[in-house]
Enzyme design. Structure first.
Site, PDB file in Angstrom:
ATOM      1  N   LYS A   1      -1.772 -19.898   4.723  1.00 45.73           N
ATOM      2  CA  LYS A   1      -2.481 -20.191   5.716  1.00 45.73           C
ATOM      3  C   LYS A   1      -2.794 -19.023   6.424  1.00 45.73           C
ATOM      4  CE  LYS A   1      -1.045 -21.091   9.751  1.00 45.73           C
ATOM      5  NZ  LYS A   1      -0.175 -20.197  10.366  1.00 45.73           N
TER       6      LYS A   1
ATOM      7  N   HIS B   1      -0.404 -27.271  10.217  1.00 47.43           N
ATOM      8  CA  HIS B   1       1.006 -27.576  10.266  1.00 47.43           C
ATOM      9  C   HIS B   1       0.827 -29.087  10.901  1.00 47.43           C
ATOM     10  CE1 HIS B   1       2.460 -23.767   8.909  1.00 47.43           C
ATOM     11  NE2 HIS B   1       2.380 -23.407  10.273  1.00 47.43           N
TER      12      HIS B   1
ATOM     13  N   GLU C   1       7.432 -24.067  21.013  1.00 47.83           N
ATOM     14  CA  GLU C   1       8.103 -22.978  20.783  1.00 47.83           C
ATOM     15  C   GLU C   1       8.470 -22.098  22.012  1.00 47.83           C
ATOM     16  OE1 GLU C   1       6.678 -21.368  16.774  1.00 47.83           O
ATOM     17  OE2 GLU C   1       4.939 -21.666  17.903  1.00 47.83           O
TER      18      GLU C   1
ATOM     19  N   HIS D   1       4.030 -24.231   5.137  1.00 45.16           N
ATOM     20  CA  HIS D   1       5.596 -24.140   4.948  1.00 45.16           C
ATOM     21  C   HIS D   1       6.260 -25.218   5.654  1.00 45.16           C
ATOM     22  CE1 HIS D   1       5.736 -22.077   8.829  1.00 45.16           C
ATOM     23  NE2 HIS D   1       7.016 -22.478   9.168  1.00 45.16           N
TER      24      HIS D   1
ATOM     25  N   ASP E   1      -3.899 -21.977  14.210  1.00 48.60           N
ATOM     26  CA  ASP E   1      -2.615 -21.211  13.646  1.00 48.60           C
ATOM     27  C   ASP E   1      -1.647 -22.496  13.659  1.00 48.60           C
ATOM     28  OD1 ASP E   1      -0.583 -19.139  13.353  1.00 48.60           O
ATOM     29  OD2 ASP E   1       0.053 -19.728  15.431  1.00 48.60           O
TER      30      ASP E   1
ATOM     31  N   ARG F   1       0.957  -1.370  -0.044  1.00 44.79           N
ATOM     32  CA  ARG F   1      -0.130   0.101  -0.012  1.00 44.79           C
ATOM     33  C   ARG F   1       0.841   1.179  -0.188  1.00 44.79           C
ATOM     34  NH1 ARG F   1      -2.274  -3.440   3.964  1.00 44.79           N
ATOM     35  NH2 ARG F   1      -4.539  -3.882   3.462  1.00 44.79           N
TER      36      ARG F   1
HETATM   37  C1  BG6 Z   1       3.402 -20.069  11.650  1.00 44.40           C
HETATM   38  C2  BG6 Z   1       2.523 -19.725  12.838  1.00 44.40           C
HETATM   39  O1  BG6 Z   1       2.585 -20.674  10.577  1.00 44.40           O
HETATM   40  O2  BG6 Z   1       4.253 -21.179  12.200  1.00 44.40           O
HETATM   41  C3  BG6 Z   1       3.508 -19.171  14.157  1.00 44.40           C
HETATM   42  O3  BG6 Z   1       1.540 -18.706  12.452  1.00 44.40           O
HETATM   43  C4  BG6 Z   1       4.553 -20.519  14.426  1.00 44.40           C
HETATM   44  O4  BG6 Z   1       2.752 -18.856  15.158  1.00 44.40           O
HETATM   45  C5  BG6 Z   1       5.144 -20.588  12.991  1.00 44.40           C
HETATM   46  O5  BG6 Z   1       5.210 -19.763  15.345  1.00 44.40           O
HETATM   47  C6  BG6 Z   1       6.162 -21.678  13.410  1.00 44.40           C
HETATM   48  O6  BG6 Z   1       6.971 -21.901  12.113  1.00 44.40           O
HETATM   49  P1  BG6 Z   1       8.401 -22.576  12.387  1.00 44.40           P
HETATM   50  O7  BG6 Z   1       8.941 -22.867  11.006  1.00 44.40           O
HETATM   51  O8  BG6 Z   1       9.205 -21.590  12.923  1.00 44.40           O
HETATM   52  O9  BG6 Z   1       8.396 -23.921  13.164  1.00 44.40           O
END
Ligand code: BG6
Length: 485
Positions: free
Chosen positions: A148, A240, A216, A178, A235, A45
Protein backbone atom coordinates in the site's frame (compact mmCIF):
# COMPACT_ATOMS: atom_id res chain seq x y z
CA UNK A 1 3.06 -27.75 -3.88
CA UNK A 2 6.06 -26.42 -5.72
CA UNK A 3 7.23 -23.18 -4.13
CA UNK A 4 9.10 -20.34 -5.73
CA UNK A 5 12.85 -20.72 -6.14
CA UNK A 6 13.66 -17.03 -6.01
CA UNK A 7 12.37 -14.24 -3.88
CA UNK A 8 13.45 -10.88 -5.22
CA UNK A 9 13.21 -7.84 -2.96
CA UNK A 10 13.10 -4.51 -4.79
CA UNK A 11 13.92 -1.63 -2.46
CA UNK A 12 15.99 -3.99 -0.31
CA UNK A 13 17.84 -1.19 1.49
CA UNK A 14 14.68 0.81 2.28
CA UNK A 15 12.78 1.14 5.58
CA UNK A 16 10.14 -1.45 4.81
CA UNK A 17 12.66 -4.06 3.85
CA UNK A 18 15.02 -3.42 6.75
CA UNK A 19 12.37 -3.00 9.45
CA UNK A 20 9.81 -5.56 8.39
CA UNK A 21 10.74 -7.92 5.56
CA UNK A 22 14.27 -8.95 6.52
CA UNK A 23 13.44 -9.58 10.19
CA UNK A 24 10.37 -11.60 9.15
CA UNK A 25 12.41 -13.67 6.70
CA UNK A 26 15.11 -14.16 9.32
CA UNK A 27 12.56 -15.66 11.73
CA UNK A 28 11.02 -17.83 9.05
CA UNK A 29 14.45 -19.16 8.11
CA UNK A 30 15.43 -19.72 11.75
CA UNK A 31 12.29 -21.71 12.34
CA UNK A 32 12.82 -23.83 9.23
CA UNK A 33 9.66 -22.57 7.57
CA UNK A 34 11.18 -21.57 4.22
CA UNK A 35 11.32 -24.05 1.35
CA UNK A 36 14.79 -25.56 0.96
CA UNK A 37 15.06 -24.42 -2.64
CA UNK A 38 14.37 -20.76 -1.92
CA UNK A 39 17.03 -18.13 -2.54
CA UNK A 40 16.79 -14.36 -2.17
CA UNK A 41 17.96 -11.62 -4.46
CA UNK A 42 18.26 -8.19 -2.89
CA UNK A 43 17.81 -5.39 -5.38
CA UNK A 44 18.44 -1.70 -4.97
CA UNK A 45 19.97 1.26 -6.77
CA UNK A 46 23.24 1.04 -4.84
CA UNK A 47 26.20 -0.22 -6.90
CA UNK A 48 27.02 -3.04 -4.50
CA UNK A 49 28.08 -6.65 -4.75
CA UNK A 50 26.73 -9.49 -2.64
CA UNK A 51 29.43 -9.10 0.04
CA UNK A 52 28.52 -5.44 0.53
CA UNK A 53 24.85 -6.32 0.80
CA UNK A 54 25.63 -8.98 3.39
CA UNK A 55 27.70 -6.47 5.36
CA UNK A 56 24.74 -4.06 5.24
CA UNK A 57 22.42 -6.71 6.66
CA UNK A 58 24.97 -7.54 9.37
CA UNK A 59 24.96 -3.90 10.35
CA UNK A 60 21.17 -3.44 10.30
CA UNK A 61 19.68 -6.65 11.62
CA UNK A 62 21.03 -6.82 15.19
CA UNK A 63 19.20 -3.62 16.06
CA UNK A 64 15.95 -4.90 14.53
CA UNK A 65 16.12 -8.37 16.05
CA UNK A 66 17.47 -7.51 19.50
CA UNK A 67 18.23 -10.60 21.52
CA UNK A 68 16.87 -12.84 18.76
CA UNK A 69 19.92 -12.00 16.65
CA UNK A 70 22.31 -14.91 16.57
CA UNK A 71 25.62 -14.82 14.69
CA UNK A 72 25.52 -18.42 13.51
CA UNK A 73 21.99 -18.20 12.30
CA UNK A 74 22.68 -14.88 10.65
CA UNK A 75 25.47 -16.50 8.62
CA UNK A 76 23.07 -19.19 7.39
CA UNK A 77 20.47 -16.54 6.57
CA UNK A 78 22.89 -14.23 4.85
CA UNK A 79 24.19 -17.02 2.60
CA UNK A 80 20.73 -17.29 1.04
CA UNK A 81 21.15 -13.86 -0.54
CA UNK A 82 22.76 -12.49 -3.64
CA UNK A 83 22.64 -8.86 -4.71
CA UNK A 84 21.87 -7.18 -8.03
CA UNK A 85 21.93 -3.45 -8.68
CA UNK A 86 18.79 -2.26 -10.45
CA UNK A 87 18.09 1.36 -11.25
CA UNK A 88 14.34 1.12 -11.77
CA UNK A 89 14.18 2.47 -15.30
CA UNK A 90 17.37 0.88 -16.63
CA UNK A 91 16.61 -2.09 -18.92
CA UNK A 92 20.22 -3.32 -18.82
CA UNK A 93 19.93 -3.86 -15.07
CA UNK A 94 16.88 -6.07 -15.54
CA UNK A 95 19.05 -8.05 -17.95
CA UNK A 96 21.52 -8.58 -15.07
CA UNK A 97 18.68 -9.65 -12.83
CA UNK A 98 17.54 -12.12 -15.44
CA UNK A 99 21.03 -13.62 -15.61
CA UNK A 100 21.08 -14.00 -11.84
CA UNK A 101 17.69 -15.71 -11.94
CA UNK A 102 18.88 -18.07 -14.64
CA UNK A 103 21.78 -19.41 -12.60
CA UNK A 104 21.26 -23.12 -12.09
CA UNK A 105 20.04 -24.07 -8.65
CA UNK A 106 19.44 -27.24 -6.74
CA UNK A 107 15.97 -28.37 -5.78
CA UNK A 108 12.53 -28.07 -7.31
CA UNK A 109 11.91 -24.56 -8.56
CA UNK A 110 8.80 -23.21 -10.08
CA UNK A 111 8.56 -19.47 -10.07
CA UNK A 112 9.79 -16.15 -8.78
CA UNK A 113 8.32 -13.74 -6.25
CA UNK A 114 8.99 -10.04 -6.89
CA UNK A 115 8.36 -7.98 -3.79
CA UNK A 116 8.03 -4.29 -4.63
CA UNK A 117 9.12 -2.58 -1.42
CA UNK A 118 9.61 0.62 -3.42
CA UNK A 119 8.05 4.07 -3.52
CA UNK A 120 4.51 3.81 -4.94
CA UNK A 121 5.52 6.15 -7.77
CA UNK A 122 7.91 3.43 -8.99
CA UNK A 123 5.43 0.53 -9.12
CA UNK A 124 4.52 1.10 -12.74
CA UNK A 125 8.04 1.44 -14.06
CA UNK A 126 9.23 -1.69 -12.25
CA UNK A 127 6.38 -3.87 -13.50
CA UNK A 128 6.78 -2.64 -17.09
CA UNK A 129 10.51 -3.28 -16.98
CA UNK A 130 10.06 -6.75 -15.50
CA UNK A 131 7.68 -7.63 -18.29
CA UNK A 132 9.93 -5.99 -20.88
CA UNK A 133 12.77 -8.21 -19.70
CA UNK A 134 10.55 -11.26 -20.06
CA UNK A 135 10.28 -11.74 -16.31
CA UNK A 136 6.55 -11.46 -15.73
CA UNK A 137 6.44 -15.26 -16.02
CA UNK A 138 2.72 -15.57 -16.76
CA UNK A 139 3.20 -19.20 -17.71
CA UNK A 140 5.22 -20.05 -14.63
CA UNK A 141 3.06 -18.20 -12.14
CA UNK A 142 5.62 -15.62 -11.06
CA UNK A 143 4.18 -13.42 -8.32
CA UNK A 144 4.35 -9.73 -7.70
CA UNK A 145 3.70 -8.26 -4.26
CA UNK A 146 2.52 -4.68 -4.11
CA UNK A 147 2.52 -2.65 -0.92
CA UNK A 148 0.00 0.00 0.00
CA UNK A 149 -0.85 2.74 -0.79
CA UNK A 150 -2.46 1.29 -3.89
CA UNK A 151 -3.05 4.51 -5.79
CA UNK A 152 -3.47 8.01 -4.46
CA UNK A 153 -7.23 8.13 -4.92
CA UNK A 154 -9.91 6.20 -6.79
CA UNK A 155 -8.79 7.28 -10.27
CA UNK A 156 -5.11 6.61 -9.76
CA UNK A 157 -5.83 3.23 -8.18
CA UNK A 158 -7.88 2.25 -11.23
CA UNK A 159 -5.04 3.35 -13.49
CA UNK A 160 -2.47 1.46 -11.45
CA UNK A 161 -4.58 -1.65 -11.53
CA UNK A 162 -5.03 -1.37 -15.27
CA UNK A 163 -1.29 -1.01 -15.66
CA UNK A 164 -0.55 -4.03 -13.46
CA UNK A 165 -3.00 -6.14 -15.44
CA UNK A 166 -1.21 -5.32 -18.65
CA UNK A 167 1.83 -7.11 -17.30
CA UNK A 168 0.58 -9.63 -14.73
CA UNK A 169 -2.56 -11.76 -14.34
CA UNK A 170 -4.73 -11.18 -11.28
CA UNK A 171 -3.67 -14.55 -9.72
CA UNK A 172 -0.07 -13.34 -9.87
CA UNK A 173 -0.78 -10.13 -7.93
CA UNK A 174 -0.60 -9.97 -4.13
CA UNK A 175 -1.78 -6.62 -2.74
CA UNK A 176 -0.58 -6.57 0.80
CA UNK A 177 -2.21 -4.93 3.82
CA UNK A 178 -0.16 -6.08 6.76
CA UNK A 179 -3.07 -5.62 9.17
CA UNK A 180 -4.63 -8.75 7.72
CA UNK A 181 -1.51 -10.68 8.73
CA UNK A 182 -1.95 -9.79 12.38
CA UNK A 183 -3.14 -12.81 14.30
CA UNK A 184 -5.51 -10.75 16.40
CA UNK A 185 -7.23 -9.53 13.24
CA UNK A 186 -7.69 -13.10 12.10
CA UNK A 187 -8.88 -13.89 15.59
CA UNK A 188 -11.77 -11.52 15.01
CA UNK A 189 -13.14 -14.06 12.57
CA UNK A 190 -12.75 -16.87 15.07
CA UNK A 191 -14.19 -14.81 17.92
CA UNK A 192 -17.25 -14.03 15.85
CA UNK A 193 -17.88 -17.23 13.99
CA UNK A 194 -16.69 -19.90 16.41
CA UNK A 195 -18.69 -18.71 19.41
CA UNK A 196 -22.43 -19.22 19.52
CA UNK A 197 -22.45 -16.82 22.45
CA UNK A 198 -21.16 -13.97 20.34
CA UNK A 199 -22.58 -14.21 16.85
CA UNK A 200 -26.30 -13.86 17.77
CA UNK A 201 -25.71 -10.45 19.36
CA UNK A 202 -23.40 -9.13 16.64
CA UNK A 203 -25.99 -6.98 14.90
CA UNK A 204 -28.22 -3.91 15.08
CA UNK A 205 -30.59 -5.53 17.59
CA UNK A 206 -27.97 -5.55 20.32
CA UNK A 207 -25.10 -3.29 19.27
CA UNK A 208 -25.48 0.43 19.90
CA UNK A 209 -22.35 1.41 18.02
CA UNK A 210 -18.89 0.18 17.08
CA UNK A 211 -15.58 1.99 17.56
CA UNK A 212 -12.38 1.10 15.77
CA UNK A 213 -9.32 2.85 17.12
CA UNK A 214 -5.74 2.69 15.89
CA UNK A 215 -3.75 5.02 18.13
CA UNK A 216 -0.01 5.47 17.77
CA UNK A 217 2.43 7.28 20.03
CA UNK A 218 4.96 7.78 17.26
CA UNK A 219 4.98 10.92 15.18
CA UNK A 220 6.06 10.79 11.58
CA UNK A 221 9.75 10.38 12.37
CA UNK A 222 11.84 10.33 9.21
CA UNK A 223 8.84 9.70 6.95
CA UNK A 224 7.83 13.29 6.16
CA UNK A 225 8.65 12.80 2.48
CA UNK A 226 5.99 10.11 2.26
CA UNK A 227 3.54 11.21 4.91
CA UNK A 228 3.24 14.90 4.14
CA UNK A 229 1.57 14.27 0.82
CA UNK A 230 -0.30 11.19 2.02
CA UNK A 231 -1.99 11.98 5.33
CA UNK A 232 -3.70 9.67 7.80
CA UNK A 233 -6.85 9.14 5.71
CA UNK A 234 -4.87 7.57 2.86
CA UNK A 235 -2.20 6.05 5.07
CA UNK A 236 -4.46 4.29 7.59
CA UNK A 237 -8.18 4.67 6.94
CA UNK A 238 -8.44 3.72 3.28
CA UNK A 239 -6.62 0.45 3.86
CA UNK A 240 -5.95 -0.86 7.37
CA UNK A 241 -9.06 0.56 9.01
CA UNK A 242 -11.41 -0.28 6.15
CA UNK A 243 -10.08 -3.83 6.31
CA UNK A 244 -10.73 -3.97 10.05
CA UNK A 245 -14.20 -2.59 9.52
CA UNK A 246 -14.99 -5.16 6.86
CA UNK A 247 -13.80 -8.06 9.02
CA UNK A 248 -15.84 -6.78 11.98
CA UNK A 249 -18.97 -6.29 9.89
CA UNK A 250 -18.91 -9.08 7.28
CA UNK A 251 -21.35 -11.97 7.04
CA UNK A 252 -19.98 -15.47 7.61
CA UNK A 253 -18.38 -16.61 4.36
CA UNK A 254 -19.60 -19.86 2.82
CA UNK A 255 -16.08 -21.24 3.13
CA UNK A 256 -12.72 -20.02 4.29
CA UNK A 257 -11.22 -19.77 0.84
CA UNK A 258 -9.77 -16.56 -0.52
CA UNK A 259 -12.63 -15.58 -2.77
CA UNK A 260 -15.45 -16.42 -0.38
CA UNK A 261 -13.82 -14.28 2.30
CA UNK A 262 -13.10 -11.41 -0.02
CA UNK A 263 -16.62 -11.51 -1.49
CA UNK A 264 -18.06 -10.92 1.97
CA UNK A 265 -15.67 -8.06 2.72
CA UNK A 266 -16.53 -6.37 -0.56
CA UNK A 267 -20.25 -6.63 0.24
CA UNK A 268 -19.63 -4.65 3.43
CA UNK A 269 -17.61 -1.98 1.64
CA UNK A 270 -20.28 -1.66 -1.03
CA UNK A 271 -22.96 -1.25 1.62
CA UNK A 272 -21.27 1.69 3.31
CA UNK A 273 -23.52 4.68 2.87
CA UNK A 274 -21.81 7.22 0.60
CA UNK A 275 -21.01 10.42 2.43
CA UNK A 276 -22.74 13.29 0.61
CA UNK A 277 -20.32 15.96 -0.59
CA UNK A 278 -22.08 18.73 1.31
CA UNK A 279 -21.98 16.78 4.60
CA UNK A 280 -18.39 15.55 4.70
CA UNK A 281 -17.53 17.55 7.78
CA UNK A 282 -20.49 16.10 9.67
CA UNK A 283 -19.10 12.63 9.10
CA UNK A 284 -15.36 13.14 9.23
CA UNK A 285 -12.89 15.32 11.00
CA UNK A 286 -9.18 15.85 10.40
CA UNK A 287 -6.57 17.25 12.73
CA UNK A 288 -2.85 17.79 13.05
CA UNK A 289 -0.73 17.55 16.19
CA UNK A 290 0.69 20.74 17.57
CA UNK A 291 3.50 20.95 20.12
CA UNK A 292 2.63 19.06 23.27
CA UNK A 293 3.95 16.91 26.11
CA UNK A 294 5.33 14.30 23.79
CA UNK A 295 7.10 16.47 21.22
CA UNK A 296 7.10 19.25 18.67
CA UNK A 297 4.19 20.06 16.43
CA UNK A 298 3.79 18.35 13.06
CA UNK A 299 4.70 21.46 11.09
CA UNK A 300 8.00 21.63 12.99
CA UNK A 301 9.01 18.09 12.08
CA UNK A 302 11.93 17.79 9.67
CA UNK A 303 10.79 17.72 6.07
CA UNK A 304 7.22 18.93 6.67
CA UNK A 305 6.15 22.04 4.78
CA UNK A 306 5.59 25.07 7.03
CA UNK A 307 1.91 25.50 6.17
CA UNK A 308 1.14 21.83 5.67
CA UNK A 309 -2.55 20.89 5.84
CA UNK A 310 -1.81 17.18 6.05
CA UNK A 311 -3.87 15.40 8.70
CA UNK A 312 -2.14 13.27 11.31
CA UNK A 313 -5.47 12.36 12.90
CA UNK A 314 -8.80 11.34 11.43
CA UNK A 315 -12.09 10.50 13.08
CA UNK A 316 -15.01 9.45 10.92
CA UNK A 317 -18.45 7.93 11.15
CA UNK A 318 -19.82 5.40 8.68
CA UNK A 319 -23.13 3.57 8.33
CA UNK A 320 -23.43 0.18 6.72
CA UNK A 321 -26.81 0.03 5.07
CA UNK A 322 -27.53 -3.67 5.25
CA UNK A 323 -29.85 -5.89 7.31
CA UNK A 324 -27.28 -6.60 10.00
CA UNK A 325 -26.03 -3.08 10.63
CA UNK A 326 -28.70 -0.66 9.54
CA UNK A 327 -28.66 2.40 11.84
CA UNK A 328 -25.53 1.35 13.79
CA UNK A 329 -22.77 3.96 13.56
CA UNK A 330 -19.21 2.76 13.07
CA UNK A 331 -16.81 5.34 14.49
CA UNK A 332 -13.25 5.07 13.20
CA UNK A 333 -10.33 6.97 14.65
CA UNK A 334 -6.61 6.96 14.07
CA UNK A 335 -3.81 9.35 14.93
CA UNK A 336 -0.12 9.87 15.40
CA UNK A 337 1.30 11.29 18.62
CA UNK A 338 -1.54 9.99 20.77
CA UNK A 339 -0.86 8.98 24.40
CA UNK A 340 -0.80 5.19 23.88
CA UNK A 341 -0.13 2.63 21.21
CA UNK A 342 -3.49 0.98 21.15
CA UNK A 343 -5.46 -0.72 18.40
CA UNK A 344 -8.85 -1.97 19.42
CA UNK A 345 -12.33 -2.75 18.27
CA UNK A 346 -14.96 -1.85 20.84
CA UNK A 347 -18.63 -2.68 20.55
CA UNK A 348 -21.02 -0.98 22.91
CA UNK A 349 -24.19 -2.89 23.51
CA UNK A 350 -27.60 -1.29 23.85
CA UNK A 351 -29.08 -0.64 27.26
CA UNK A 352 -31.48 -3.32 28.44
CA UNK A 353 -35.02 -2.37 27.38
CA UNK A 354 -36.51 -2.39 30.87
CA UNK A 355 -35.27 0.25 33.33
CA UNK A 356 -35.93 -2.05 36.26
CA UNK A 357 -33.57 -0.30 38.66
CA UNK A 358 -34.85 3.23 38.17
CA UNK A 359 -36.30 3.51 41.66
CA UNK A 360 -33.17 2.26 43.41
CA UNK A 361 -29.89 3.93 44.34
CA UNK A 362 -28.53 2.79 40.98
CA UNK A 363 -28.80 6.05 39.15
CA UNK A 364 -27.21 4.91 35.98
CA UNK A 365 -26.31 1.44 34.78
CA UNK A 366 -23.35 1.33 32.44
CA UNK A 367 -23.93 -0.48 29.18
CA UNK A 368 -22.08 -3.69 28.33
CA UNK A 369 -19.02 -3.55 26.13
CA UNK A 370 -17.09 -6.08 24.09
CA UNK A 371 -13.52 -4.89 23.54
CA UNK A 372 -11.05 -6.70 21.35
CA UNK A 373 -7.57 -5.36 21.80
CA UNK A 374 -5.46 -6.05 18.74
CA UNK A 375 -2.13 -4.56 19.81
CA UNK A 376 0.09 -4.22 21.72
CA UNK A 377 -2.03 -6.11 24.25
CA UNK A 378 -3.77 -9.01 22.58
CA UNK A 379 -6.91 -9.61 24.57
CA UNK A 380 -10.64 -10.13 24.52
CA UNK A 381 -12.64 -8.37 27.09
CA UNK A 382 -16.32 -8.29 27.98
CA UNK A 383 -17.76 -5.86 30.49
CA UNK A 384 -20.83 -6.88 32.43
CA UNK A 385 -22.64 -5.19 35.30
CA UNK A 386 -22.76 -6.83 38.71
CA UNK A 387 -24.09 -5.85 42.10
CA UNK A 388 -21.70 -4.25 44.54
CA UNK A 389 -21.79 -6.55 47.58
CA UNK A 390 -23.61 -4.92 50.50
CA UNK A 391 -27.01 -3.64 51.46
CA UNK A 392 -27.39 -1.03 48.75
CA UNK A 393 -28.56 -1.80 45.28
CA UNK A 394 -25.57 -0.47 43.38
CA UNK A 395 -23.70 -1.84 40.39
CA UNK A 396 -20.17 -1.91 39.23
CA UNK A 397 -18.51 -3.04 36.05
CA UNK A 398 -17.20 -6.56 36.06
CA UNK A 399 -14.58 -7.03 33.38
CA UNK A 400 -14.09 -10.54 32.05
CA UNK A 401 -10.74 -10.47 30.36
CA UNK A 402 -8.82 -13.15 28.53
CA UNK A 403 -5.45 -12.88 26.92
CA UNK A 404 -5.41 -14.15 23.40
CA UNK A 405 -1.98 -15.74 23.74
CA UNK A 406 -0.79 -18.20 26.36
CA UNK A 407 2.53 -17.61 28.10
CA UNK A 408 5.49 -18.50 25.99
CA UNK A 409 3.67 -18.45 22.65
CA UNK A 410 5.78 -16.24 20.41
CA UNK A 411 3.62 -13.92 18.32
CA UNK A 412 3.90 -14.68 14.62
CA UNK A 413 4.61 -11.28 13.06
CA UNK A 414 2.17 -10.03 10.43
CA UNK A 415 4.84 -10.05 7.75
CA UNK A 416 5.95 -13.57 8.60
CA UNK A 417 2.45 -14.87 8.05
CA UNK A 418 1.96 -12.92 4.83
CA UNK A 419 5.34 -13.71 3.30
CA UNK A 420 4.71 -17.38 3.91
CA UNK A 421 1.33 -17.08 2.22
CA UNK A 422 2.91 -15.47 -0.86
CA UNK A 423 5.48 -18.25 -0.98
CA UNK A 424 2.72 -20.84 -0.67
CA UNK A 425 0.46 -19.05 -3.15
CA UNK A 426 -2.44 -18.39 -0.76
CA UNK A 427 -4.38 -15.20 -1.54
CA UNK A 428 -6.81 -15.26 1.40
CA UNK A 429 -5.11 -12.52 3.37
CA UNK A 430 -4.36 -10.32 0.35
CA UNK A 431 -6.57 -7.65 -1.07
CA UNK A 432 -8.51 -8.15 -4.26
CA UNK A 433 -8.80 -5.08 -6.42
CA UNK A 434 -12.53 -4.61 -5.84
CA UNK A 435 -11.79 -4.21 -2.12
CA UNK A 436 -9.27 -1.48 -2.91
CA UNK A 437 -11.68 0.17 -5.28
CA UNK A 438 -14.62 0.21 -2.88
CA UNK A 439 -12.47 1.50 -0.04
CA UNK A 440 -11.39 4.37 -2.25
CA UNK A 441 -15.03 5.00 -3.14
CA UNK A 442 -15.78 5.35 0.57
CA UNK A 443 -12.99 7.81 1.34
CA UNK A 444 -12.85 9.68 -1.96
CA UNK A 445 -15.59 12.24 -1.12
CA UNK A 446 -13.73 13.08 2.09
CA UNK A 447 -10.41 13.46 0.26
CA UNK A 448 -11.93 15.69 -2.37
CA UNK A 449 -13.59 17.99 0.15
CA UNK A 450 -10.48 18.28 2.27
CA UNK A 451 -8.27 19.01 -0.70
CA UNK A 452 -10.51 21.99 -1.48
CA UNK A 453 -10.72 23.27 2.09
CA UNK A 454 -7.22 24.53 2.58
CA UNK A 455 -7.84 27.09 5.29
CA UNK A 456 -8.65 25.11 8.43
CA UNK A 457 -7.55 21.96 10.17
CA UNK A 458 -8.19 21.04 13.82
CA UNK A 459 -5.24 20.81 16.13
CA UNK A 460 -4.43 18.64 19.16
CA UNK A 461 -1.44 18.72 21.48
CA UNK A 462 1.09 15.96 20.78
CA UNK A 463 0.52 13.31 23.43
CA UNK A 464 -3.23 13.93 23.83
CA UNK A 465 -6.20 11.88 22.62
CA UNK A 466 -6.95 14.16 19.68
CA UNK A 467 -9.18 17.20 19.25
CA UNK A 468 -12.22 17.73 21.48
CA UNK A 469 -14.23 18.35 18.34
CA UNK A 470 -14.04 14.62 17.47
CA UNK A 471 -16.89 14.03 19.95
CA UNK A 472 -19.29 15.95 17.77
CA UNK A 473 -19.47 12.94 15.44
CA UNK A 474 -21.50 10.99 17.99
CA UNK A 475 -25.16 10.38 17.30
CA UNK A 476 -26.26 10.57 20.91
CA UNK A 477 -25.20 12.25 24.15
CA UNK A 478 -24.33 9.05 25.92
CA UNK A 479 -21.74 7.98 23.35
CA UNK A 480 -18.10 8.81 23.93
CA UNK A 481 -14.72 7.70 22.69
CA UNK A 482 -13.43 4.71 24.50
CA UNK A 483 -9.71 5.21 25.15
CA UNK A 484 -9.10 2.55 27.79
CA UNK A 485 -9.04 -1.14 27.54
C1 BG6 B 1 1.72 1.62 8.02
C2 BG6 B 1 1.57 3.10 7.99
O1 BG6 B 1 1.05 1.02 6.95
O2 BG6 B 1 1.18 1.11 9.24
C3 BG6 B 1 2.23 3.75 9.19
O3 BG6 B 1 2.14 3.60 6.80
C4 BG6 B 1 1.71 3.13 10.46
O4 BG6 B 1 2.03 5.14 9.19
C5 BG6 B 1 1.81 1.61 10.39
O5 BG6 B 1 2.49 3.62 11.54
C6 BG6 B 1 1.13 0.98 11.59
O6 BG6 B 1 1.40 -0.39 11.57
P1 BG6 B 1 1.49 -1.22 12.91
O7 BG6 B 1 1.63 -2.63 12.45
O8 BG6 B 1 2.68 -0.72 13.65
O9 BG6 B 1 0.22 -0.96 13.64
Amino acid sequence: MIGPCHFVIFGATGDLSVNKLLPALYYLQREGRLPESLAFIAVSRRPWDTAQWQAFMREQLPERLGEDFDEQNFRRFSRLFSYVQVVHDCPAHYGELKLELAKPREGVCANVVFYLAVAPADFTVVVSQLDGAGLSGRLFGNRVVVEKPFGYDLDTSLQLNHHLHQHFEEEQIYRIDHYLGKETVQNLLVFRFANSLVEPIWNRNYIDHVQITVAETRGIGARAGYFDHTGALRDMVQNHMMQLLSVVAMEPPAQLDADALRDEKVKVLRSIRPIPKHAVNQFALRAQYGAGDSGPGYRDEAGVTANSMTETYVAAKFYIDNWRWSGVPFYLRTGKQLPHDRSMVSLRLKHPPQQLFRETTMEHVEPNWIVLSLQPEESMHIELQAKVPGLDMRTRTLPLRASFRSDGERPLGAYEALLLDVIEGDHSLFIRFDEVEWSWRVVDPILRTWSRETDYIHSYPAGSWGPEAASRLFDSDDQRWRNDL
